[in-house]
Structure formats: structure tokens, C-alpha cells
Design a protein around this motif. Sequence first.
Motif, PDB file in Angstrom:
ATOM      1  N   THR A  40       0.896  -0.701   3.950  1.00 52.91           N
ATOM      2  CA  THR A  40       0.637  -0.402   2.545  1.00 52.91           C
ATOM      3  C   THR A  40       0.157  -1.672   1.860  1.00 52.91           C
ATOM      4  O   THR A  40       0.787  -2.732   1.991  1.00 52.91           O
ATOM      5  N   VAL A  41      -0.943  -1.570   1.116  1.00 50.44           N
ATOM      6  CA  VAL A  41      -1.515  -2.719   0.421  1.00 50.44           C
ATOM      7  C   VAL A  41      -1.432  -2.478  -1.084  1.00 50.44           C
ATOM      8  O   VAL A  41      -1.860  -1.431  -1.573  1.00 50.44           O
ATOM      9  N   THR A  42      -0.870  -3.423  -1.811  1.00 56.87           N
ATOM     10  CA  THR A  42      -0.823  -3.332  -3.268  1.00 56.87           C
ATOM     11  C   THR A  42      -1.412  -4.599  -3.864  1.00 56.87           C
ATOM     12  O   THR A  42      -1.316  -5.673  -3.277  1.00 56.87           O
ATOM     13  N   VAL A  43      -2.035  -4.460  -5.029  1.00 57.15           N
ATOM     14  CA  VAL A  43      -2.567  -5.619  -5.742  1.00 57.15           C
ATOM     15  C   VAL A  43      -2.208  -5.465  -7.213  1.00 57.15           C
ATOM     16  O   VAL A  43      -2.518  -4.451  -7.833  1.00 57.15           O
ATOM     17  N   SER A  75      -3.903   0.095  -8.113  1.00 54.22           N
ATOM     18  CA  SER A  75      -3.665  -1.229  -8.679  1.00 54.22           C
ATOM     19  C   SER A  75      -3.607  -1.182 -10.198  1.00 54.22           C
ATOM     20  O   SER A  75      -4.255  -0.352 -10.829  1.00 54.22           O
ATOM     21  N   ASP A  76      -2.829  -2.112 -10.788  1.00 50.05           N
ATOM     22  CA  ASP A  76      -2.847  -2.246 -12.247  1.00 50.05           C
ATOM     23  C   ASP A  76      -3.685  -3.453 -12.669  1.00 50.05           C
ATOM     24  O   ASP A  76      -3.604  -3.901 -13.803  1.00 50.05           O
ATOM     25  N   LEU A  77      -4.482  -3.975 -11.722  1.00 48.56           N
ATOM     26  CA  LEU A  77      -5.339  -5.117 -12.018  1.00 48.56           C
ATOM     27  C   LEU A  77      -6.634  -4.623 -12.650  1.00 48.56           C
ATOM     28  O   LEU A  77      -7.552  -4.177 -11.959  1.00 48.56           O
ATOM     29  N   THR A 119     -18.040 -19.260  -5.544  1.00 54.04           N
ATOM     30  CA  THR A 119     -17.342 -18.140  -6.176  1.00 54.04           C
ATOM     31  C   THR A 119     -18.248 -17.307  -7.077  1.00 54.04           C
ATOM     32  O   THR A 119     -19.270 -17.772  -7.564  1.00 54.04           O
ATOM     33  N   ARG A 120     -17.814 -16.073  -7.288  1.00 49.68           N
ATOM     34  CA  ARG A 120     -18.425 -15.179  -8.267  1.00 49.68           C
ATOM     35  C   ARG A 120     -17.353 -14.177  -8.709  1.00 49.68           C
ATOM     36  O   ARG A 120     -16.329 -14.006  -8.035  1.00 49.68           O
ATOM     37  N   LYS A 121     -17.582 -13.528  -9.807  1.00 51.16           N
ATOM     38  CA  LYS A 121     -16.613 -12.560 -10.335  1.00 51.16           C
ATOM     39  C   LYS A 121     -16.657 -11.289  -9.494  1.00 51.16           C
ATOM     40  O   LYS A 121     -17.723 -10.746  -9.241  1.00 51.16           O
ATOM     41  N   MET A 122     -15.478 -10.816  -9.077  1.00 48.63           N
ATOM     42  CA  MET A 122     -15.403  -9.693  -8.162  1.00 48.63           C
ATOM     43  C   MET A 122     -14.363  -8.677  -8.612  1.00 48.63           C
ATOM     44  O   MET A 122     -13.387  -9.008  -9.289  1.00 48.63           O
ATOM     45  N   ASP A 123     -14.567  -7.431  -8.200  1.00 50.51           N
ATOM     46  CA  ASP A 123     -13.594  -6.360  -8.364  1.00 50.51           C
ATOM     47  C   ASP A 123     -12.723  -6.374  -7.106  1.00 50.51           C
ATOM     48  O   ASP A 123     -13.101  -5.842  -6.054  1.00 50.51           O
ATOM     49  N   LEU A 124     -11.557  -7.016  -7.171  1.00 50.63           N
ATOM     50  CA  LEU A 124     -10.717  -7.215  -5.990  1.00 50.63           C
ATOM     51  C   LEU A 124     -10.203  -5.908  -5.391  1.00 50.63           C
ATOM     52  O   LEU A 124     -10.254  -5.733  -4.169  1.00 50.63           O
ATOM     53  N   PRO A 125      -9.699  -4.952  -6.187  1.00 46.75           N
ATOM     54  CA  PRO A 125      -9.274  -3.682  -5.585  1.00 46.75           C
ATOM     55  C   PRO A 125     -10.408  -2.959  -4.859  1.00 46.75           C
ATOM     56  O   PRO A 125     -10.192  -2.365  -3.804  1.00 46.75           O
ATOM     57  N   LEU A 126     -11.621  -3.020  -5.422  1.00 49.66           N
ATOM     58  CA  LEU A 126     -12.747  -2.366  -4.764  1.00 49.66           C
ATOM     59  C   LEU A 126     -13.076  -3.054  -3.445  1.00 49.66           C
ATOM     60  O   LEU A 126     -13.421  -2.400  -2.454  1.00 49.66           O
ATOM     61  N   HIS A 153      -0.393 -14.194 -12.580  1.00 44.49           N
ATOM     62  CA  HIS A 153      -1.018 -14.458 -11.289  1.00 44.49           C
ATOM     63  C   HIS A 153      -1.289 -13.146 -10.555  1.00 44.49           C
ATOM     64  O   HIS A 153      -0.593 -12.156 -10.756  1.00 44.49           O
ATOM     65  N   VAL A 154      -2.294 -13.150  -9.703  1.00 42.92           N
ATOM     66  CA  VAL A 154      -2.641 -11.969  -8.911  1.00 42.92           C
ATOM     67  C   VAL A 154      -1.834 -11.986  -7.619  1.00 42.92           C
ATOM     68  O   VAL A 154      -1.813 -12.994  -6.901  1.00 42.92           O
ATOM     69  N   GLU A 155      -1.164 -10.889  -7.325  1.00 44.90           N
ATOM     70  CA  GLU A 155      -0.357 -10.789  -6.110  1.00 44.90           C
ATOM     71  C   GLU A 155      -0.875  -9.652  -5.237  1.00 44.90           C
ATOM     72  O   GLU A 155      -0.965  -8.507  -5.673  1.00 44.90           O
ATOM     73  N   LEU A 156      -1.205  -9.973  -4.001  1.00 43.19           N
ATOM     74  CA  LEU A 156      -1.598  -8.974  -3.010  1.00 43.19           C
ATOM     75  C   LEU A 156      -0.495  -8.908  -1.973  1.00 43.19           C
ATOM     76  O   LEU A 156      -0.136  -9.925  -1.364  1.00 43.19           O
ATOM     77  N   ARG A 157       0.032  -7.723  -1.769  1.00 48.00           N
ATOM     78  CA  ARG A 157       1.160  -7.549  -0.856  1.00 48.00           C
ATOM     79  C   ARG A 157       0.764  -6.578   0.256  1.00 48.00           C
ATOM     80  O   ARG A 157       0.356  -5.434  -0.011  1.00 48.00           O
ATOM     81  N   PHE A 158       0.889  -7.023   1.500  1.00 44.00           N
ATOM     82  CA  PHE A 158       0.560  -6.220   2.678  1.00 44.00           C
ATOM     83  C   PHE A 158       1.880  -5.949   3.404  1.00 44.00           C
ATOM     84  O   PHE A 158       2.436  -6.841   4.059  1.00 44.00           O
ATOM     85  N   SER A 159       2.400  -4.726   3.277  1.00 48.49           N
ATOM     86  CA  SER A 159       3.731  -4.394   3.800  1.00 48.49           C
ATOM     87  C   SER A 159       3.624  -3.365   4.905  1.00 48.49           C
ATOM     88  O   SER A 159       2.987  -2.317   4.729  1.00 48.49           O
ATOM     89  N   ASP A 160       4.241  -3.661   6.068  1.00 47.55           N
ATOM     90  CA  ASP A 160       4.277  -2.672   7.147  1.00 47.55           C
ATOM     91  C   ASP A 160       5.706  -2.499   7.622  1.00 47.55           C
ATOM     92  O   ASP A 160       6.604  -3.283   7.280  1.00 47.55           O
TER      93      ASP A 160
END
Length: 410
Positions: free
Chosen positions: A312-315, A279-281, A247-254, A322-329
Motif C-alpha cells: 500500500t502506497v500513501t502520500v 492522497s491529500d497532497l 528539478t521541475r514542478k510535478m504532480d507527485l501522486p500522478l 513535509h511530504v511523506e510517502l509511505r510504502f507499507s507491505d
Amino acid sequence: MRTYPIPFNEADRLAALRACMARKEKEGAVFDAMAEAARSLLRGGAGLVSLVEEDEQVFTGMVGLDQRATPRNWSFCAHTITTDAPMVVLDTHEDPRFADQYLVRNAPHIRFYAGAPIILASGHRIGSLCVLDWEPREMPAPHEIETLVNLARSAAALFDSPAAAETPQHEADSDLQAEFMALIAHELRTPVAVMYGNARLLETRLPDGLEHRMTRAIRRSCENLTGLINSVINYADASTGELAINTRKMDLPLLLEDIIEAELPVFHANDKDVCLIQSDLEAWVDLDPDHIRIALTNVIENARLHGGSCLTVTVNRDELGHVELRFSDNGQLKDKAAIEKLYQPFRVGENVDTRSVGGLGLGLPLTRKIIELHGGDMGVEAGEFGTSVVLRLPGWRVTEEEPALKLSSG
């Protein structure tokens, strides 16, 4: 939500654990003595020989603690078994993985933990030999950690039945598996390198337009696949089916933007669209970049192949952090009872009304294992107006500290 990661080889690990459970009762007094030796070594409040079962941890050797078992969700050892190295937590109040853990906030109010994994001859990690204390501590001396590891090895030797012990045939099998992995690595890397070279050459010659963007997407997919191949070869154990994360620290939205940009030309070529909602993360997340990329790509690809016309992808972070990633079609499952099949290999997309392509259906099962290896979980929600795949990552993976190296799009 779960508070612990699930090993990639969990089914095999549990089978190995249960195969040697008979030793638990037979050697109970010896395990108690090992727990006492560990406690004395580190001058702790309790010593435990802990076995990590499917839903609980069972103490086959113990001193200084009354409970013979606790839920796995309260377990420190559930984290210890994810690597071959010992785990030391100097102050649980300062560690985001454990600060809100039940046995930290409630009696016996654990503040210090040191555990070494119990590793069978087969390579499976079934539990740990650990020491607890009720006050924060300084880092134990190297020779103390080494002795703790040696005690854990002794415990593993007791758990191993004669039939499970290392044999020349087992060593030969391991050699063959290592050779197989090396050959697979070569066979995978060679065609990917050829595709990458051709795509890079085409990319420099094509004018801007759809063909140029698709060629760029092919080139970047080759780069991602090369990283994944290297990661699997470097961090996979062919003998146990285990996969470690780096692991390493990452910018998830990017990272999501980067994946979507690579996928967008293929979506458009199929008259579909995908977008990332703001995103609001506003924090970094500690993740394995290669594995999490393939997990997210699998979900997006699954939506492209088997979903509706728009993804549509939201994070975001939920109310518990907790971090929530939602993939809605806007595609729909014909049979909601088929949702569980989406977690099984060779079943993905079987009952989606837009399914018109083949495939082995390994994407979502692999995604689920990767997310669980990170301590998270995955769900599929089918509604009247669409289908969503929801990935959740534990809040303890979120950090405000910026990484030394940042992911750059493109």
C-alpha cells in the motif's frame, strides 16, 4: 527533519574537505581579509568563508558575525555547495527553503544571502564565500557576482595543497573518466533501444490481456531507463562522484500512479498486489523527475521482490508541512537490528522472510541518496504486522504554482 540537501558524493566531499583543513589555521588572516572584501563588495552586514562539515558549518574567515560555527541545519551554505553556481536569496522571508530557518527567525535575523561555492581543484565543493545582510536586497550587479565567484576561487586555491593541485596526470585521468562515461552511455542505450523497439512492436500486435499489459510495462520501463541514463550522463561528474538534480514542478501522486500502473502486471504475475491510497497532497512538488522516478520505483520493486503479498502506497503532508510517502507491505523483517543494513549496498532484503531471489541490493541505498539530494530523508519501520519504507521530502519543495508542463499517465 533536516532542512538541507546532502550532496550525492558526500563521503568523498568530506574526505576532500578534511584533507585541506590544515590550511584553515595557517591562512586564517587571509580568509578574514577575503570575508571583508566580500562584505565590502556587496555592502553587506557580514562576510564569511564557510566550510560545510558533516554536522556543522565552520567559519574559517569572518567579519560582522560573532559565532565561529553553527549547526548545518541553520546553514545557507549547505545549499550553495549543491551546485557550481552562486546562490542569491534576496529576501529570506519569501524563500520557502529559509523562511523558517533559525537564523532568519532569530538573531541576527538574516534577510539577504549571496554565496559562491568554494570548489577545490579536485572538483569537490567544500563550502562557500558568502555575504549576509539584515535587510532584503535587490539583485547584485553581474560584475559583483563575478567578483564574488573570483574571490571564492582564490579561497579554493588557498585550501588546495600542492599535492591536490591539478596535474597532467589528473587531467589524463579526467579524460579517461569522460571517455568511460561516453562508452558506458553507448553500451547502455543500445540494448535498451532494442528492447524498446521490440516491446513497442509486440504491444501493437498483442490483444488486450495480461501479455499486452506486461509488454506495455516493459516499453514504459525502457522509456524510464533511457531517461535515467540520459540524466546520469548529463548531470553526473565522473571525477568527483557528484550528481546534480534538474528539478521541475510535478504532480507527485500522478507520478506514483504512473509507476504503479507500470509495475502492476509484474505484481499480479507473482500473485501480489499494489495500490495507491487517495492522497491529500493538493499541491505541486519541485523534484527531479528522472531521479525521483527511479527512487520510487526502487522502493516498489524492493517490496515486490522481498516484501509480503500486498503493498500500500500513501502520500500525504505531515503536521509540519513535509511530504511523506509511505510504502507499507505485510512482510516482516526477522531481525529488526538488520534495518540499518537495508541502507547499505549489497544488503537489501537479506533478512526479509520472503526473500527468495537474488540481486545486488543497490535499490534502497540509491533511493536514500536521491531523497537526501532532494533535502529529504528515508526510514524503515518494522512492526508486528508489516514493514514500511518512509520517504520524507522537505516542505519547501511544495508549491501551489502549477507547472507549465504536466505529467500525463501512460
